[in-house]
Scaffold this motif. Structure first.
Motif, PDB file in Angstrom:
ATOM      1  N   UNK A  21      31.104  43.166  27.029  1.00 41.63           N
ATOM      2  CA  UNK A  21      31.717  42.114  27.276  1.00 41.63           C
ATOM      3  C   UNK A  21      32.679  42.325  27.257  1.00 41.63           C
ATOM      4  N   UNK A  22      34.417  42.422  28.293  1.00 37.18           N
ATOM      5  CA  UNK A  22      35.506  43.077  27.904  1.00 37.18           C
ATOM      6  C   UNK A  22      36.448  42.675  26.869  1.00 37.18           C
ATOM      7  N   UNK A  23      35.968  40.824  27.472  1.00 37.15           N
ATOM      8  CA  UNK A  23      36.965  40.118  26.280  1.00 37.15           C
ATOM      9  C   UNK A  23      36.414  40.079  24.659  1.00 37.15           C
ATOM     10  N   UNK A  24      35.381  40.092  24.241  1.00 36.50           N
ATOM     11  CA  UNK A  24      35.251  40.374  22.911  1.00 36.50           C
ATOM     12  C   UNK A  24      35.171  41.926  22.783  1.00 36.50           C
ATOM     13  N   UNK A  25      35.302  42.821  23.550  1.00 29.13           N
ATOM     14  CA  UNK A  25      35.258  44.353  22.864  1.00 29.13           C
ATOM     15  C   UNK A  25      36.187  44.516  23.041  1.00 29.13           C
ATOM     16  N   UNK A 101      39.613  43.180  37.935  1.00 26.64           N
ATOM     17  CA  UNK A 101      39.083  42.438  37.654  1.00 26.64           C
ATOM     18  C   UNK A 101      38.859  41.498  39.710  1.00 26.64           C
ATOM     19  N   UNK A 102      37.664  41.322  40.216  1.00 27.01           N
ATOM     20  CA  UNK A 102      38.313  40.541  41.669  1.00 27.01           C
ATOM     21  C   UNK A 102      38.213  38.861  41.191  1.00 27.01           C
ATOM     22  N   UNK A 103      37.884  38.418  39.308  1.00 26.48           N
ATOM     23  CA  UNK A 103      38.160  37.023  39.499  1.00 26.48           C
ATOM     24  C   UNK A 103      39.131  37.045  39.150  1.00 26.48           C
ATOM     25  N   UNK A 104      40.415  37.810  38.087  1.00 26.75           N
ATOM     26  CA  UNK A 104      41.521  37.716  37.972  1.00 26.75           C
ATOM     27  C   UNK A 104      42.412  38.069  39.400  1.00 26.75           C
ATOM     28  N   UNK A 105      43.788  36.856  39.019  1.00 25.38           N
ATOM     29  CA  UNK A 105      44.826  37.670  39.711  1.00 25.38           C
ATOM     30  C   UNK A 105      45.489  38.651  39.570  1.00 25.38           C
ATOM     31  N   UNK A 106      46.018  39.244  40.428  1.00 22.61           N
ATOM     32  CA  UNK A 106      46.701  40.775  40.292  1.00 22.61           C
ATOM     33  C   UNK A 106      47.489  40.771  38.623  1.00 22.61           C
ATOM     34  N   UNK A 107      48.819  39.378  38.755  1.00 29.87           N
ATOM     35  CA  UNK A 107      49.396  39.159  37.625  1.00 29.87           C
ATOM     36  C   UNK A 107      48.889  39.637  36.112  1.00 29.87           C
ATOM     37  N   UNK A 108      47.487  38.412  36.171  1.00 25.68           N
ATOM     38  CA  UNK A 108      46.952  38.579  34.892  1.00 25.68           C
ATOM     39  C   UNK A 108      45.894  39.571  34.710  1.00 25.68           C
ATOM     40  N   UNK A 109      45.566  40.479  36.207  1.00 30.95           N
ATOM     41  CA  UNK A 109      45.042  42.065  35.777  1.00 30.95           C
ATOM     42  C   UNK A 109      46.029  43.247  34.599  1.00 30.95           C
ATOM     43  N   UNK A 135      54.764  32.740  27.076  1.00 29.40           N
ATOM     44  CA  UNK A 135      53.945  32.486  28.566  1.00 29.40           C
ATOM     45  C   UNK A 135      53.399  33.555  28.398  1.00 29.40           C
ATOM     46  N   UNK A 136      53.384  34.928  28.390  1.00 26.53           N
ATOM     47  CA  UNK A 136      52.596  36.493  28.325  1.00 26.53           C
ATOM     48  C   UNK A 136      51.203  35.947  27.741  1.00 26.53           C
ATOM     49  N   UNK A 137      51.619  35.410  25.865  1.00 28.65           N
ATOM     50  CA  UNK A 137      50.522  35.478  25.111  1.00 28.65           C
ATOM     51  C   UNK A 137      49.859  34.808  26.130  1.00 28.65           C
ATOM     52  N   UNK A 138      49.887  33.267  26.591  1.00 28.53           N
ATOM     53  CA  UNK A 138      48.986  31.963  27.498  1.00 28.53           C
ATOM     54  C   UNK A 138      48.457  32.853  28.565  1.00 28.53           C
ATOM     55  N   UNK A 139      48.817  33.522  29.515  1.00 25.83           N
ATOM     56  CA  UNK A 139      48.572  34.235  30.630  1.00 25.83           C
ATOM     57  C   UNK A 139      47.532  35.336  29.788  1.00 25.83           C
ATOM     58  N   UNK A 140      47.491  35.936  28.748  1.00 22.80           N
ATOM     59  CA  UNK A 140      46.666  37.017  28.406  1.00 22.80           C
ATOM     60  C   UNK A 140      45.277  36.649  27.638  1.00 22.80           C
ATOM     61  N   UNK A 141      45.731  35.474  26.864  1.00 25.26           N
ATOM     62  CA  UNK A 141      44.508  34.290  27.138  1.00 25.26           C
ATOM     63  C   UNK A 141      43.547  34.007  27.267  1.00 25.26           C
ATOM     64  N   UNK A 142      44.512  33.390  28.854  1.00 24.45           N
ATOM     65  CA  UNK A 142      43.364  32.801  30.219  1.00 24.45           C
ATOM     66  C   UNK A 142      42.437  34.390  31.296  1.00 24.45           C
ATOM     67  N   UNK A 143      43.384  35.538  30.904  1.00 21.28           N
ATOM     68  CA  UNK A 143      42.756  36.888  31.555  1.00 21.28           C
ATOM     69  C   UNK A 143      41.450  36.349  30.462  1.00 21.28           C
ATOM     70  N   UNK A 144      41.124  36.902  29.250  1.00 26.39           N
ATOM     71  CA  UNK A 144      40.127  37.071  28.467  1.00 26.39           C
ATOM     72  C   UNK A 144      38.648  36.044  28.828  1.00 26.39           C
ATOM     73  N   UNK A 145      39.666  34.668  28.641  1.00 24.72           N
ATOM     74  CA  UNK A 145      38.445  33.939  28.925  1.00 24.72           C
ATOM     75  C   UNK A 145      38.107  33.813  30.783  1.00 24.72           C
TER      76      UNK A 145
END
Length: 378
Positions: A21-25, A101-109, A135-145
């Motif tokens: 999976x992408x997040x763990x990879x 990915x369609x599950x992500x908002x464009x900004x998060x992707x 703020x960006x660190x939180x956004x990236x963490x949410x995207x990976x989750x």
């Protein structure tokens, strides 16, 4: 030996292809890079990419097995990667699509892709987005989750991929990591593969901006404003190619944001001197651009263009309609006041703008401009 950053996409793609999976990879690849930095200086591998894939895969297995939140999820492929040199297939562009990915908002992707595939740090991405690093660190963490446990096996949105490449190029063009050439390379691939006029427009925009790069800085690294650049140093081959690509895209009559931006860049490139710049047409193209993106930054740039086309008073009037908290608002106001002959006010604003600048070269330029105007008044 290739730079580590150049190897990231291929290594990440190899893990995703094997079922990670992408997040763990992405976590595993980062861990492998740390190990590479620790061991390669003393004993560089014969096949750097193969070494990273093998090490990252082992890290992935360790992470997957130890993560209690994923304890019941099967590792799809647990075999070691096959021995021998790693494949040289360029999977970077595919990864850009998979991260949209369609599950992500464009900004998060965009943020996730810049971090995982583009090789940018969280701080660099935050600067590209004009937001605090936290703020960006939180956004990236949410995207990976969000994509945790999701197998990214279907391509995402073309518009998001274009936005990713746009931000990668901008970071490479003005930041401390040179990614501009990589963005151009991928832009060529994307324009050829998609046949989309906006992809072509983005490539044209890259080429037209990159053509001016040799003249943007002095030998000491200080910035040279567009109006003062030595245009004989502009790369006419890139300008010609960019204009040709743009004209072909515009002929398809499917205008979009990047084509409009490229048209503005082409008008700047077409002027033999700063005085010959067709500012009236540039303002019209900014008006077209605002149809696609009602961005405050676009409105700020349009105000400066209005000042050049209709006089600094008109530019200041357009600027007054915008939020003074916008990045480069104060610097733009300083420039327009300077053009209006209000040097005292311009000096004050240049000093204020220098205090807000995050890029050292930009801060030095604004400080120098204030000093030059003081000298003129003395």
């Amino acid at each position: 030996m290739p730079e580590l950053r150049e190897l990231i996409p291929g290594v990440l793609a190899a893990l995703v292809h094997r079922g990670a999976d992408f997040a763990t990879a992405e976590d595993a690849v980062q861990e492998a890079l740390i190990r590479a930095l620790e061991t390669w200086p003393a004993k560089p591998p014969a096949d750097p990419k193969g070494w990273l894939i093998t090490t990252a895969w082992r890290c992935f297995l360790d992470l997957a097995r130890s993560d209690t939140a994923r304890r019941n999820r099967e590792v799809r492929v647990s075999d070691e990667p096959e021995p021998g040199p790693a494949a040289s297939t360029d999977e970077t562009l595919r990864l850009y699509f998979l991260c949209a990915h369609p599950t992500l908002t464009p900004a998060s992707a965009v943020a996730l892709t810049l971090r995982a595939v583009g090789g940018l740090t969280t701080a660099q991405i935050a600067r590209a987005y004009l937001v605090p690093e936290a703020t960006m660190a939180q956004r990236i963490s949410r995207a990976k989750r969000t994509v945790s446990g999701v197998r990214l096996d279907s391509p995402g949105d073309l518009g998001t991929v274009l936005r990713v490449l746009y931000l990668v190029f901008n970071e490479g063009y003005s930041g401390d990591v040179d990614l501009a050439a990589e963005a151009i390379r991928l832009g060529r691939q994307l324009a050829a593969a998609s046949g989309d006029p906006e992809a072509a427009g983005l490539l044209a925009l890259f080429l037209l901006h990159h053509a001016r790069r040799p003249a943007r800085t002095r030998p000491d690294g200080s910035l040279v404003p567009l109006a003062e650049q030595d245009r004989t140093r502009w790369r006419r081959d890139l300008i010609a190619e960019g204009v040709e690509i743009l004209q072909a895209a515009l002929a398809r009559d499917r205008l979009g944001e990047f084509q409009a931006q490229a048209a503005i860049a082409a008008l700047h490139a077409d002027a033999q001197t700063a005085a010959e710049t067709d500012w009236v047409q540039i303002v019209k193209w900014y008006d077209e651009l605002l149809r696609f993106t009602d961005s405050p930054v676009v409105r700020l740039n349009r105000a400066v263009a209005v000042g050049a086309a209709d006089g600094p008073r008109a530019g200041l009037a357009a600027l007054a309609e915008l939020d003074p908290g916008l990045p480069r608002y104060t610097a733009s106001a300083a420039y327009l006041h300077e053009q209006a002959g209000e040097l005292d006010r311009a000096i004050t604003l240049y000093v204020e703008a220098a205090g807000k600048a995050h890029i050292v070269a930009e801060r030095d330029h604004l400080t120098r401009r204030a000093a030059e105007l003081r000298q003129r008044l003395s």
